[in-house]
Design a protein around this motif. Sequence first.
Motif, PDB file in Angstrom:
ATOM      1  N   MET A  15       4.764  -4.824  -0.184  1.00 45.62           N
ATOM      2  CA  MET A  15       4.976  -5.807   0.148  1.00 45.62           C
ATOM      3  C   MET A  15       4.486  -6.384   1.132  1.00 45.62           C
ATOM      4  O   MET A  15       4.453  -7.416   1.882  1.00 45.62           O
ATOM      5  N   LYS A  16       2.849  -5.509   1.855  1.00 49.27           N
ATOM      6  CA  LYS A  16       1.696  -6.354   2.129  1.00 49.27           C
ATOM      7  C   LYS A  16       1.751  -6.880   1.865  1.00 49.27           C
ATOM      8  O   LYS A  16       0.493  -7.582   2.277  1.00 49.27           O
ATOM      9  N   LEU A  17       1.333  -7.345   0.363  1.00 48.12           N
ATOM     10  CA  LEU A  17       1.075  -7.660   0.286  1.00 48.12           C
ATOM     11  C   LEU A  17       1.459  -9.637  -0.459  1.00 48.12           C
ATOM     12  O   LEU A  17       2.436 -10.429   0.134  1.00 48.12           O
ATOM     13  N   PRO A  18       0.756 -10.774   0.275  1.00 46.95           N
ATOM     14  CA  PRO A  18       0.701 -11.885   0.095  1.00 46.95           C
ATOM     15  C   PRO A  18       1.631 -12.078  -1.264  1.00 46.95           C
ATOM     16  O   PRO A  18       1.626 -12.171  -2.024  1.00 46.95           O
ATOM     17  N   GLY A  19       2.682 -13.225  -0.562  1.00 47.91           N
ATOM     18  CA  GLY A  19       4.119 -13.906  -1.691  1.00 47.91           C
ATOM     19  C   GLY A  19       4.870 -12.540  -2.385  1.00 47.91           C
ATOM     20  O   GLY A  19       4.951 -12.993  -3.367  1.00 47.91           O
ATOM     21  N   ILE A  20       5.109 -11.226  -1.770  1.00 50.83           N
ATOM     22  CA  ILE A  20       5.235  -9.894  -2.299  1.00 50.83           C
ATOM     23  C   ILE A  20       6.583  -9.480  -2.009  1.00 50.83           C
ATOM     24  O   ILE A  20       6.603  -9.288  -0.876  1.00 50.83           O
ATOM     25  N   GLY A  21       7.651  -9.688  -2.103  1.00 53.64           N
ATOM     26  CA  GLY A  21       8.578 -10.040  -1.784  1.00 53.64           C
ATOM     27  C   GLY A  21       9.695  -8.571  -1.779  1.00 53.64           C
ATOM     28  O   GLY A  21       9.298  -7.889  -3.221  1.00 53.64           O
ATOM     29  N   PRO A  22      10.220  -7.800  -1.574  1.00 50.86           N
ATOM     30  CA  PRO A  22      11.359  -6.551  -2.143  1.00 50.86           C
ATOM     31  C   PRO A  22      11.483  -6.125  -3.490  1.00 50.86           C
ATOM     32  O   PRO A  22      11.266  -5.260  -3.499  1.00 50.86           O
ATOM     33  N   LYS A  23      12.399  -7.423  -4.690  1.00 51.80           N
ATOM     34  CA  LYS A  23      12.487  -7.405  -5.706  1.00 51.80           C
ATOM     35  C   LYS A  23      11.422  -6.933  -6.077  1.00 51.80           C
ATOM     36  O   LYS A  23      10.897  -6.278  -7.670  1.00 51.80           O
ATOM     37  N   THR A  24      10.086  -7.877  -6.423  1.00 49.16           N
ATOM     38  CA  THR A  24       8.599  -7.914  -6.724  1.00 49.16           C
ATOM     39  C   THR A  24       8.056  -6.603  -6.489  1.00 49.16           C
ATOM     40  O   THR A  24       7.565  -5.987  -7.821  1.00 49.16           O
ATOM     41  N   ALA A  25       8.232  -5.933  -5.119  1.00 53.86           N
ATOM     42  CA  ALA A  25       7.730  -4.937  -4.892  1.00 53.86           C
ATOM     43  C   ALA A  25       7.887  -3.650  -5.773  1.00 53.86           C
ATOM     44  O   ALA A  25       7.507  -2.501  -6.137  1.00 53.86           O
ATOM     45  N   ALA A  26       9.226  -3.524  -5.539  1.00 50.71           N
ATOM     46  CA  ALA A  26      10.252  -2.380  -5.950  1.00 50.71           C
ATOM     47  C   ALA A  26       9.831  -2.687  -7.647  1.00 50.71           C
ATOM     48  O   ALA A  26       9.258  -1.329  -8.381  1.00 50.71           O
ATOM     49  N   ARG A  27       9.926  -3.493  -8.378  1.00 48.56           N
ATOM     50  CA  ARG A  27       8.997  -4.352 -10.420  1.00 48.56           C
ATOM     51  C   ARG A  27       8.021  -3.585  -9.509  1.00 48.56           C
ATOM     52  O   ARG A  27       7.720  -2.996 -11.111  1.00 48.56           O
ATOM     53  N   LEU A  28       7.762  -3.981  -9.264  1.00 47.91           N
ATOM     54  CA  LEU A  28       5.890  -3.690  -9.518  1.00 47.91           C
ATOM     55  C   LEU A  28       5.604  -1.797  -9.189  1.00 47.91           C
ATOM     56  O   LEU A  28       4.891  -1.158  -9.989  1.00 47.91           O
ATOM     57  N   ALA A  29       6.091  -1.452  -8.261  1.00 46.24           N
ATOM     58  CA  ALA A  29       5.534  -0.028  -7.863  1.00 46.24           C
ATOM     59  C   ALA A  29       6.871   1.041  -9.880  1.00 46.24           C
ATOM     60  O   ALA A  29       6.139   2.240  -9.336  1.00 46.24           O
ATOM     61  N   PHE A  30       7.607   0.462  -9.863  1.00 42.11           N
ATOM     62  CA  PHE A  30       8.804   1.464 -10.777  1.00 42.11           C
ATOM     63  C   PHE A  30       7.712   1.348 -11.674  1.00 42.11           C
ATOM     64  O   PHE A  30       7.514   1.833 -12.821  1.00 42.11           O
ATOM     65  N   HIS A  31       6.620  -0.368 -12.470  1.00 45.64           N
ATOM     66  CA  HIS A  31       5.379  -0.118 -13.231  1.00 45.64           C
ATOM     67  C   HIS A  31       3.948   0.762 -13.019  1.00 45.64           C
ATOM     68  O   HIS A  31       3.841   1.139 -14.402  1.00 45.64           O
ATOM     69  N   VAL A  32       4.076   0.890 -12.132  1.00 50.40           N
ATOM     70  CA  VAL A  32       2.963   2.052 -11.202  1.00 50.40           C
ATOM     71  C   VAL A  32       3.795   3.797 -11.996  1.00 50.40           C
ATOM     72  O   VAL A  32       2.564   4.152 -12.606  1.00 50.40           O
ATOM     73  N   ASP A  34       5.596   4.084 -14.498  1.00 45.56           N
ATOM     74  CA  ASP A  34       5.010   3.929 -15.337  1.00 45.56           C
ATOM     75  C   ASP A  34       3.872   3.844 -16.382  1.00 45.56           C
ATOM     76  O   ASP A  34       4.309   4.004 -17.587  1.00 45.56           O
ATOM     77  N   MET A  35       3.059   3.728 -15.939  1.00 43.14           N
ATOM     78  CA  MET A  35       1.798   3.821 -15.929  1.00 43.14           C
ATOM     79  C   MET A  35       1.556   5.315 -16.561  1.00 43.14           C
ATOM     80  O   MET A  35       0.794   6.336 -16.229  1.00 43.14           O
ATOM     81  N   LYS A  36      -0.280   5.257 -17.442  1.00 41.73           N
ATOM     82  CA  LYS A  36      -1.252   6.297 -17.936  1.00 41.73           C
ATOM     83  C   LYS A  36      -1.597   6.733 -16.543  1.00 41.73           C
ATOM     84  O   LYS A  36      -2.208   5.834 -15.822  1.00 41.73           O
ATOM     85  N   GLU A  37      -1.560   7.944 -16.472  1.00 41.17           N
ATOM     86  CA  GLU A  37      -2.391   8.338 -15.313  1.00 41.17           C
ATOM     87  C   GLU A  37      -3.850   7.810 -14.558  1.00 41.17           C
ATOM     88  O   GLU A  37      -4.455   8.135 -13.566  1.00 41.17           O
ATOM     89  N   GLU A  38      -4.633   6.857 -15.955  1.00 41.30           N
ATOM     90  CA  GLU A  38      -5.992   7.585 -16.407  1.00 41.30           C
ATOM     91  C   GLU A  38      -5.917   5.879 -14.874  1.00 41.30           C
ATOM     92  O   GLU A  38      -7.018   5.417 -14.638  1.00 41.30           O
ATOM     93  N   ASP A  39      -5.586   5.676 -15.733  1.00 42.44           N
ATOM     94  CA  ASP A  39      -4.952   3.629 -15.487  1.00 42.44           C
ATOM     95  C   ASP A  39      -4.409   3.460 -13.788  1.00 42.44           C
ATOM     96  O   ASP A  39      -4.637   2.543 -13.466  1.00 42.44           O
ATOM     97  N   VAL A  40      -3.591   4.770 -12.882  1.00 40.86           N
ATOM     98  CA  VAL A  40      -2.922   4.083 -12.258  1.00 40.86           C
ATOM     99  C   VAL A  40      -4.384   4.690 -11.156  1.00 40.86           C
ATOM    100  O   VAL A  40      -5.083   4.242  -9.968  1.00 40.86           O
TER     101      VAL A  40
END
Length: 198
Positions: A15-32, A34-40
Amino acid sequence: MHYPAPISRLIDSFMKLPGIGPKTAARLAFHVLDMKEEDVMNFAKALVDVKRELTYCSVCGHITDTDTCYICQDKTRDRSIICVVEESKDVIAMEKMREYKGLYHVLQGAISPMEGIGPEDINIPSLLTRLKDEEVQELILATNPNIEGESTAMYISRLIKPIGIKTTRLAHGLPVGGDLEYADEVTLSKAISGRTEI
């Protein structure tokens, strides 16, 4: 909604990034999640590397991983022209065009009294030093066409006028592919005043 602490911290970070609100931030966090540990780990390393390995060019202020950026080092560039932009991303946009062959100067911001940013808070002093040291014949003011960008361009042009260097401003007006009916009055006014003969 209550999230486990690690997800909650990640959401807050996004949410500290420009243009990222609570819903988008939550979606990104849950995407992370689901990512492989190496990609993270690669993603985290890329973030850290940007902060640790990049600096600003000692000549023009553009982002670089060396003391002097690749543009300032390029001896084939036209050193009689400097294009003044607000941010490094503006340099990148100009370079994509592949038509401009001069040098740049990155202000790293614009004058904005409302935000407490004055001329001394942006990269203007080093520009004046460059103009004394180099054989510059033209300064192109390519600041953004908003109140802050216009104020910054006017301020710089007043500083440069006594030096006698030609100072120009990027043309503003209608974008290619744009419709007249959707243009605002200021854009139309700039387009009319900046018209050229064909």
